[in-house]
Write an enzyme that holds these catalytic residues in place. Sequence first.
Site, PDB file in Angstrom:
ATOM      1  N   ARG A  64      -6.093  -2.804   9.198  1.00 30.31           N
ATOM      2  CA  ARG A  64      -6.605  -4.183   9.210  1.00 30.31           C
ATOM      3  C   ARG A  64      -6.181  -4.891  10.477  1.00 30.31           C
ATOM      4  NH1 ARG A  64      -5.402  -5.784   3.310  1.00 30.31           N
ATOM      5  NH2 ARG A  64      -3.390  -5.083   4.077  1.00 30.31           N
TER       6      ARG A  64
ATOM      7  N   ASP B 280       5.312  -4.887   6.043  1.00 30.41           N
ATOM      8  CA  ASP B 280       5.844  -6.212   6.379  1.00 30.41           C
ATOM      9  C   ASP B 280       5.778  -7.210   5.218  1.00 30.41           C
ATOM     10  OD1 ASP B 280       3.147  -6.385   6.592  1.00 30.41           O
ATOM     11  OD2 ASP B 280       3.106  -7.209   8.619  1.00 30.41           O
TER      12      ASP B 280
ATOM     13  N   ASP C 262      -0.080   2.414   8.358  1.00 30.82           N
ATOM     14  CA  ASP C 262      -0.561   1.667   9.532  1.00 30.82           C
ATOM     15  C   ASP C 262       0.332   1.788  10.774  1.00 30.82           C
ATOM     16  OD1 ASP C 262      -2.603   0.803   7.951  1.00 30.82           O
ATOM     17  OD2 ASP C 262      -1.765  -1.180   7.572  1.00 30.82           O
TER      18      ASP C 262
ATOM     19  N   GLY D 177       0.834  -1.203   0.000  1.00 29.41           N
ATOM     20  CA  GLY D 177       0.000   0.000   0.000  1.00 29.41           C
ATOM     21  C   GLY D 177       0.867   1.251   0.000  1.00 29.41           C
TER      22      GLY D 177
ATOM     23  N   ASP E 122       2.615  -0.145  11.702  1.00 31.22           N
ATOM     24  CA  ASP E 122       2.631  -1.448  12.380  1.00 31.22           C
ATOM     25  C   ASP E 122       3.936  -2.213  12.174  1.00 31.22           C
ATOM     26  OD1 ASP E 122       2.210  -1.830   9.690  1.00 31.22           O
ATOM     27  OD2 ASP E 122       0.695  -3.389   9.930  1.00 31.22           O
TER      28      ASP E 122
ATOM     29  N   THR F 194       4.309   2.783   5.469  1.00 32.54           N
ATOM     30  CA  THR F 194       2.910   2.331   5.515  1.00 32.54           C
ATOM     31  C   THR F 194       2.158   3.282   6.444  1.00 32.54           C
ATOM     32  OG1 THR F 194       1.404   0.674   6.483  1.00 32.54           O
ATOM     33  CG2 THR F 194       3.661   0.578   7.223  1.00 32.54           C
TER      34      THR F 194
ATOM     35  N   ARG G 268       1.145  -5.271  -5.124  1.00 32.34           N
ATOM     36  CA  ARG G 268       1.408  -6.450  -4.289  1.00 32.34           C
ATOM     37  C   ARG G 268       1.559  -7.602  -5.275  1.00 32.34           C
ATOM     38  NH1 ARG G 268      -2.911  -3.705  -1.320  1.00 32.34           N
ATOM     39  NH2 ARG G 268      -2.030  -2.876   0.606  1.00 32.34           N
TER      40      ARG G 268
END
Length: 327
Positions: free
Chosen positions: A176, A107, A132, A15, A134, A130, A76
């Site tokens: 997510r 990741d 996120d 993303g 994360d 990203t 992706r």
Amino acid sequence: MKIKYKKIGVFTSGGDSPGMNAAIRAVVRTARSYGIKVYGIRKGYEGMIDNDMEELHSKDVGGIIQRGGTILNSDRSKRFRTLEGRQTAFNNLRNRDIEAIIAIGGDGTFTGASIFHDEFKMSVIGIPGTIDNDIYGSDFTIGYDTALNTVVQAIDKIQDTAGSHNRLFFVEVMGRDAGFIALNAGIATGAEDILIPETITYLDDLILNLKENKRRGKTSAIIIVAEGDDAGGAYEVAAKVKKLDNSYSTRVSVLGHIQRGGSPSAMDRVLASSLGYEAVTGLIKGYENHMVGIMNNKTVYTPLEQAIKTPHNIDKQKLQIARMLAI
Ligand code: F6P
């Protein structure tokens, strides 16, 4: 200092996130200042397999620091999950004498990069990009700060209309598997409740919280729902709450991909510029299978495998703080 590399590749994968362009710019300009040529690989691993890459000069990355998205495009890649795909990608890099790659992504991107390193001994440095946030090994990922600010601006606007109509709003944000955007947007906007994937959601508690707010005189409320919450997305949660308590005028707003776009914030530009620079100097220093990050204001190189396997823990206590401050 003798520099091992003459040619490297750079690509964005997974993303997209605001600030990726600033990172590409920093990689290209740092490398070139050390006499290393840089190839920009389009569409992540897909472009590596399709041999879609070209040399980037300093002027090619001019005027992009303020642009969202990624000039190299992103994807992706299913094909890179196969040995055949990775072998083709490696052959394409080897034919151009590219000896190291810098992977900007999350990741999934790093998992591919780590396997690629193990199989073909290709030197790899990952840069965490990203929205996120994360990724273990960096306090912040490129794009997170911009996305968070986008969400905060959107929720401020929703607050206006929620207040005018005395409504209960469920606002869904991205994430997510991670609640960083939801949690910190919730604190920054004074949301009445925040539902994140890292904790179990008890809707009875949410309803009690709403009732308590009502008792104190609040006439509208904002509930932020991270898309990956165990109780569901915002539409699902709103429907479940309605079944349990039908006394609210309810609306749902899914913020979606506006969170991924836009001009990067100053924080993201600075982070991306630093990480792009440190990725190249990391390669020169001899790191070959690492992610570069910034932790406690210091540059850190974490082995890719560790970055992939270790969770970037969220501070769940902040949920209590958010609720306390939003009464
Ligand atoms: O990882 C970034 C992210 O925006 C997630 O928050 C979201 O779940 C996902 O990507 C959506 O990806 P896409 O719409 O590109 O398939």
